[in-house]
Design an enzyme around this catalytic site. Structure first.
Site, PDB file in Angstrom:
ATOM      1  N   ARG A   1       0.933  -1.338   0.006  1.00 61.40           N
ATOM      2  CA  ARG A   1       0.002   0.051  -0.054  1.00 61.40           C
ATOM      3  C   ARG A   1       0.823   1.147   0.059  1.00 61.40           C
ATOM      4  O   ARG A   1       0.552   2.351  -0.555  1.00 61.40           O
ATOM      5  CB  ARG A   1      -0.900   0.263   1.154  1.00 61.40           C
TER       6      ARG A   1
ATOM      7  N   ARG B   1      -8.947  -5.340  14.522  1.00 61.98           N
ATOM      8  CA  ARG B   1      -7.817  -5.279  15.394  1.00 61.98           C
ATOM      9  C   ARG B   1      -8.615  -3.753  16.025  1.00 61.98           C
ATOM     10  O   ARG B   1      -9.482  -2.991  15.444  1.00 61.98           O
ATOM     11  CB  ARG B   1      -6.748  -4.587  14.572  1.00 61.98           C
TER      12      ARG B   1
ATOM     13  N   GLU C   1      -1.605   6.720  20.057  1.00 64.20           N
ATOM     14  CA  GLU C   1      -2.318   5.635  19.450  1.00 64.20           C
ATOM     15  C   GLU C   1      -1.596   4.046  19.780  1.00 64.20           C
ATOM     16  O   GLU C   1      -0.699   3.962  19.554  1.00 64.20           O
ATOM     17  CB  GLU C   1      -2.559   5.470  18.054  1.00 64.20           C
TER      18      GLU C   1
ATOM     19  N   TYR D   1     -12.696  -3.653   5.074  1.00 58.04           N
ATOM     20  CA  TYR D   1     -11.713  -2.487   5.317  1.00 58.04           C
ATOM     21  C   TYR D   1     -12.186  -1.160   4.215  1.00 58.04           C
ATOM     22  O   TYR D   1     -11.084  -1.037   3.217  1.00 58.04           O
ATOM     23  CB  TYR D   1     -10.258  -2.509   5.642  1.00 58.04           C
TER      24      TYR D   1
ATOM     25  N   ARG E   1       1.916   5.770  16.900  1.00 57.22           N
ATOM     26  CA  ARG E   1       2.060   6.905  16.595  1.00 57.22           C
ATOM     27  C   ARG E   1       1.327   8.156  17.520  1.00 57.22           C
ATOM     28  O   ARG E   1       0.602   7.755  18.175  1.00 57.22           O
ATOM     29  CB  ARG E   1       1.384   7.151  15.124  1.00 57.22           C
TER      30      ARG E   1
ATOM     31  N   ASP F   1     -12.072   2.768   2.963  1.00 58.74           N
ATOM     32  CA  ASP F   1     -11.877   3.885   3.278  1.00 58.74           C
ATOM     33  C   ASP F   1     -13.169   4.825   3.199  1.00 58.74           C
ATOM     34  O   ASP F   1     -14.080   4.218   2.579  1.00 58.74           O
ATOM     35  CB  ASP F   1     -10.727   4.339   2.307  1.00 58.74           C
TER      36      ASP F   1
ATOM     37  N   ARG G   1       9.103   6.100  -3.724  1.00 58.93           N
ATOM     38  CA  ARG G   1       9.380   7.110  -5.040  1.00 58.93           C
ATOM     39  C   ARG G   1      10.708   7.504  -4.910  1.00 58.93           C
ATOM     40  O   ARG G   1      11.420   7.700  -3.972  1.00 58.93           O
ATOM     41  CB  ARG G   1       8.339   8.362  -4.729  1.00 58.93           C
TER      42      ARG G   1
HETATM   43  P1  FAD Z   1     -18.995   3.715  11.111  1.00 59.72           P
HETATM   44  O1  FAD Z   1     -18.192   5.009  10.994  1.00 59.72           O
HETATM   45  O2  FAD Z   1     -18.346   2.723  11.994  1.00 59.72           O
HETATM   46  O3  FAD Z   1     -20.561   4.016  11.565  1.00 59.72           O
HETATM   47  C1  FAD Z   1     -21.432   2.691  11.923  1.00 59.72           C
HETATM   48  C2  FAD Z   1     -22.412   3.357  13.107  1.00 59.72           C
HETATM   49  O4  FAD Z   1     -23.083   2.395  13.393  1.00 59.72           O
HETATM   50  C3  FAD Z   1     -21.591   3.914  14.192  1.00 59.72           C
HETATM   51  O5  FAD Z   1     -21.819   5.422  14.416  1.00 59.72           O
HETATM   52  C4  FAD Z   1     -22.175   2.994  15.477  1.00 59.72           C
HETATM   53  O6  FAD Z   1     -22.170   3.404  16.677  1.00 59.72           O
HETATM   54  C5  FAD Z   1     -23.434   2.730  14.801  1.00 59.72           C
HETATM   55  N1  FAD Z   1     -23.945   1.187  15.437  1.00 59.72           N
HETATM   56  C6  FAD Z   1     -23.415   0.234  15.217  1.00 59.72           C
HETATM   57  N2  FAD Z   1     -24.032  -0.693  15.846  1.00 59.72           N
HETATM   58  C7  FAD Z   1     -25.378  -0.112  16.417  1.00 59.72           C
HETATM   59  C8  FAD Z   1     -26.529  -0.478  17.028  1.00 59.72           C
HETATM   60  N3  FAD Z   1     -26.669  -1.869  17.334  1.00 59.72           N
HETATM   61  N4  FAD Z   1     -27.569   0.439  17.166  1.00 59.72           N
HETATM   62  C9  FAD Z   1     -27.183   1.337  16.782  1.00 59.72           C
HETATM   63  N5  FAD Z   1     -26.269   2.175  16.288  1.00 59.72           N
HETATM   64  C10 FAD Z   1     -25.033   1.130  15.906  1.00 59.72           C
HETATM   65  N6  FAD Z   1     -10.566   6.108   5.716  1.00 59.72           N
HETATM   66  C11 FAD Z   1     -10.153   7.320   5.169  1.00 59.72           C
HETATM   67  O7  FAD Z   1     -10.736   7.354   3.964  1.00 59.72           O
HETATM   68  N7  FAD Z   1      -8.971   8.120   5.492  1.00 59.72           N
HETATM   69  C12 FAD Z   1      -8.462   7.783   6.703  1.00 59.72           C
HETATM   70  O8  FAD Z   1      -7.486   8.636   7.130  1.00 59.72           O
HETATM   71  C13 FAD Z   1      -9.192   6.918   7.678  1.00 59.72           C
HETATM   72  N8  FAD Z   1      -8.482   6.624   8.817  1.00 59.72           N
HETATM   73  C14 FAD Z   1      -9.108   5.662   9.578  1.00 59.72           C
HETATM   74  C15 FAD Z   1      -8.517   5.603  10.912  1.00 59.72           C
HETATM   75  C16 FAD Z   1      -9.217   4.789  11.880  1.00 59.72           C
HETATM   76  C17 FAD Z   1      -8.513   4.561  13.173  1.00 59.72           C
HETATM   77  C18 FAD Z   1     -10.313   3.669  11.495  1.00 59.72           C
HETATM   78  C19 FAD Z   1     -10.769   2.892  12.236  1.00 59.72           C
HETATM   79  C20 FAD Z   1     -10.788   3.967  10.175  1.00 59.72           C
HETATM   80  C21 FAD Z   1     -10.085   4.860   9.245  1.00 59.72           C
HETATM   81  N9  FAD Z   1     -10.837   5.323   8.002  1.00 59.72           N
HETATM   82  C22 FAD Z   1     -10.214   6.123   7.296  1.00 59.72           C
HETATM   83  C23 FAD Z   1     -11.896   4.427   7.690  1.00 59.72           C
HETATM   84  C24 FAD Z   1     -13.317   5.170   7.742  1.00 59.72           C
HETATM   85  O9  FAD Z   1     -13.331   5.343   9.294  1.00 59.72           O
HETATM   86  C25 FAD Z   1     -14.590   4.286   7.205  1.00 59.72           C
HETATM   87  O10 FAD Z   1     -14.436   4.126   5.781  1.00 59.72           O
HETATM   88  C26 FAD Z   1     -15.899   5.042   7.502  1.00 59.72           C
HETATM   89  O11 FAD Z   1     -15.945   5.696   8.805  1.00 59.72           O
HETATM   90  C27 FAD Z   1     -16.810   3.911   7.600  1.00 59.72           C
HETATM   91  O12 FAD Z   1     -18.244   4.360   7.648  1.00 59.72           O
HETATM   92  P2  FAD Z   1     -19.317   3.586   8.009  1.00 59.72           P
HETATM   93  O13 FAD Z   1     -20.682   4.166   8.125  1.00 59.72           O
HETATM   94  O14 FAD Z   1     -19.359   2.407   7.352  1.00 59.72           O
HETATM   95  O15 FAD Z   1     -19.020   2.938   9.714  1.00 59.72           O
HETATM   96  N1  UDP Z   2       4.137   1.003   7.938  1.00 67.30           N
HETATM   97  C1  UDP Z   2       5.318   1.024   8.350  1.00 67.30           C
HETATM   98  N2  UDP Z   2       5.841   2.153   8.863  1.00 67.30           N
HETATM   99  C2  UDP Z   2       5.275   3.330   9.079  1.00 67.30           C
HETATM  100  C3  UDP Z   2       4.026   3.413   8.091  1.00 67.30           C
HETATM  101  C4  UDP Z   2       3.296   2.398   8.085  1.00 67.30           C
HETATM  102  O1  UDP Z   2       6.023  -0.146   8.307  1.00 67.30           O
HETATM  103  O2  UDP Z   2       5.914   4.258   9.398  1.00 67.30           O
HETATM  104  C5  UDP Z   2       3.730   0.083   7.112  1.00 67.30           C
HETATM  105  C6  UDP Z   2       2.492  -0.786   8.292  1.00 67.30           C
HETATM  106  O3  UDP Z   2       2.718  -2.196   8.270  1.00 67.30           O
HETATM  107  C7  UDP Z   2       1.141  -0.560   7.832  1.00 67.30           C
HETATM  108  C8  UDP Z   2       1.283  -0.569   6.296  1.00 67.30           C
HETATM  109  O4  UDP Z   2       2.703  -0.030   6.180  1.00 67.30           O
HETATM  110  O5  UDP Z   2       0.252  -1.623   8.205  1.00 67.30           O
HETATM  111  C9  UDP Z   2       0.441   0.332   5.617  1.00 67.30           C
HETATM  112  O6  UDP Z   2       0.515   1.546   6.140  1.00 67.30           O
HETATM  113  P1  UDP Z   2      -0.963   2.390   5.922  1.00 67.30           P
HETATM  114  O7  UDP Z   2      -0.541   4.036   6.785  1.00 67.30           O
HETATM  115  O8  UDP Z   2      -1.571   2.618   4.783  1.00 67.30           O
HETATM  116  O9  UDP Z   2      -1.743   1.752   7.065  1.00 67.30           O
HETATM  117  P2  UDP Z   2      -3.523   1.780   7.690  1.00 67.30           P
HETATM  118  O10 UDP Z   2      -3.268   2.315   9.168  1.00 67.30           O
HETATM  119  O11 UDP Z   2      -3.966   3.098   6.691  1.00 67.30           O
HETATM  120  O12 UDP Z   2      -3.799   0.616   7.363  1.00 67.30           O
END
Ligand code: FAD
Ligand code: UDP
Length: 373
Positions: free
Chosen positions: A172, A249, A306, A354, A280, A356, A176
């Site tokens: 992923r 996770r 985190e 998973y 991080r 985005d 570069r």
């Molecule tokens: P969610 O946002 O999980 O919404 C589901 C909702 O359902 C929640 O509010 C929950 O409370 C509710 N719910 C669940 N069960 C019930 C129930 N029984 N009754 C009532 N309500 C309920 N994507 C990016 O593009 N860029 C990023 O930088 C990025 N960073 C991320 C970092 C982290 C740590 C994580 C975990 C994800 C990240 N993502 C990122 C992914 C992004 O969070 C998701 O793509 C998006 O938020 C998913 O939306 P969703 O509506 O499917 O789920």
């Molecule tokens: N990674 C790493 N060092 C870093 C950042 C990322 O080794 O400083 C690795 C790590 O294994 C991670 C993968 O690159 O799972 C993909 O990184 P990304 O930031 O896309 O992870 P995400 O948290 O979005 O899954």
């Protein structure tokens, strides 16, 4: 009791919010519930001292899909934030993703040709197709970068040895031979001005939303007031885990408000050694260049450490573990879901995928096309 709403939407995350907005726009009646005390699901941001704190993990919007970009920018203007994390290895700082700045700092090389030669020399230890993440990483960037910037971070993030992790995870990350530390290869990137919560509130404008409401605690009465249910919670929870639990996770965040204007000078710093317990530190104000809504410099700062952890029932599910075992179990739940004619399963938890943010928006829009006539 007569049906009152066309759709009950369980979850006010991006999937639920897109569906609710489109359904309402097409004349359907919708009712949104969420068990959390806030809208927005994982993109929720909370205002602390003028800083939009990403409460459930840092979210940077990036996409190559013009249709999705045009869609989401109806609800917020986006700033020009570009994700450029810094790696901290025992006090040595490196630029990410792996690019000429990184290679220069690691080896003192100056030209792309010298960097390519160094990588070629170090990847010679891998012969044949890389069998795991360690071999894949060394074959991409060599052993020095693997040891200092990949091994510790990856093993903390996944809780497993790099030799036991699949090679694709590391693919992923861009590599570069240019001086470019933009983490994403995306046409569009940014953070919504005013925070993600305001953006989702704009999507849900004029829609009835009830928070602190768990679907399963009121399932019978809620099902009775809607023609159809859009369910965005965990698919295994819907079926009361009767085939077993899907694994995730999880991440634990330790937030601190500091009475200083600048803690680390960047939104994200990755700690890539094995000893530091966190993966991080996020300093939220830098997603918006350290300014408040009026453009003034913010005097304080909020940081989040985190900690990655194995998930157990009751924890927040964050990252689906799409390995063979879990994918097979998900396929069984998906088969059960197909028999629920009144319910549509969507989103990161409903589809155990998973996604985005851009992909979840695209999936919800696709479902709207099929479902709402
Ligand atoms: P969610 O946002 O999980 O919404 C589901 C909702 O359902 C929640 O509010 C929950 O409370 C509710 N719910 C669940 N069960 C019930 C129930 N029984 N009754 C009532 N309500 C309920 N994507 C990016 O593009 N860029 C990023 O930088 C990025 N960073 C991320 C970092 C982290 C740590 C994580 C975990 C994800 C990240 N993502 C990122 C992914 C992004 O969070 C998701 O793509 C998006 O938020 C998913 O939306 P969703 O509506 O499917 O789920
Ligand atoms: N990674 C790493 N060092 C870093 C950042 C990322 O080794 O400083 C690795 C790590 O294994 C991670 C993968 O690159 O799972 C993909 O990184 P990304 O930031 O896309 O992870 P995400 O948290 O979005 O899954």
């Amino acid at each position: 009791m007569d049906d009152v709403y066309d759709y009950l939407i369980v979850g006010s995350g991006l999937y639920g919010a897109v569906f609710a907005h489109e359904a309402k726009k097409n004349g359907k009646s919708v009712f949104v519930i969420d068990k959390r005390p806030n809208i927005g699901g994982n993109v929720y941001t909370e205002n602390v001292e003028g800083i939009h704190v990403h409460k459930y993990g840092a979210h940077i919007f990036h996409t190559n899909h013009t249709e999705v970009w045009n869609y989401i920018t109806q609800f917020a203007a986006f700033n020009r934030f570009t994700n450029s994390p810094v790696a901290n290895y025992k006090g040595e700082l490196y630029s990410l993703p792996f690019n000429m700045y990184t290679f220069n700092k690691m080896w003192g090389v100056v030209t792309p040709e010298e960097a390519a030669a160094k990588i070629a020399e170090q990847r010679r230890e891998i012969t044949g197709e890389p069998k795991n993440l360690e071999e894949q990483a060394i074959s991409l960037v060599g052993r020095d970068i693997y040891e200092k910037l990949i091994k510790g971070y990856t093993e903390k993030q996944w809780g497993r040895d790099c030799k036991e992790l699949p090679a694709f995870i590391i693919k992923r990350l861009p590599v570069r031979l240019t001086f470019d530390n933009n983490y994403f290869n995306a046409l569009y990137q940014g953070i919504p001005v005013g925070g993600y919560t305001q953006m989702v509130a704009n999507m849900l404008e004029g829609i009835e939303v009830r928070l602190n409401t768990d679907y399963f605690e009121h399932k019978e009465e809620l099902d009775a007031i809607a023609e159809k249910v859009i369910y965005t919670g965990p698919i295994d929870a819907y079926f009361d885990f009767k085939l077993g639990t899907l694994e995730y996770r999880s991440v634990r965040f330790e937030n601190e408000l500091l009475d200083i204007p600048n803690f680390q000078g960047n939104a994200a710093v990755n700690y890539t050694d094995c000893e530091t317990p966190w993966t991080r530190i996020i300093e939220h104000k830098w997603f918006e260049f350290g300014k408040d809504a009026q453009g003034n410099d913010l005097p304080k700062t909020v940081i989040s450490r985190e900690f990655s952890s194995e998930w157990k029932l009751g924890d927040e599910p964050y990252y689906p573990v799409n390995d063979e075992k879990n994918s097979a179990l998900y396929a069984k739940y998906k088969a059960l879901a197909a028999n629920e004619s009144k319910v549509i399963f969507g989103g990161r938890l409903g589809e155990y995928k998973y996604y985005d943010m851009d992909a979840v928006i695209a999936a919800a829009l696709e479902m709207c096309k099929k479902e709402i006539s």
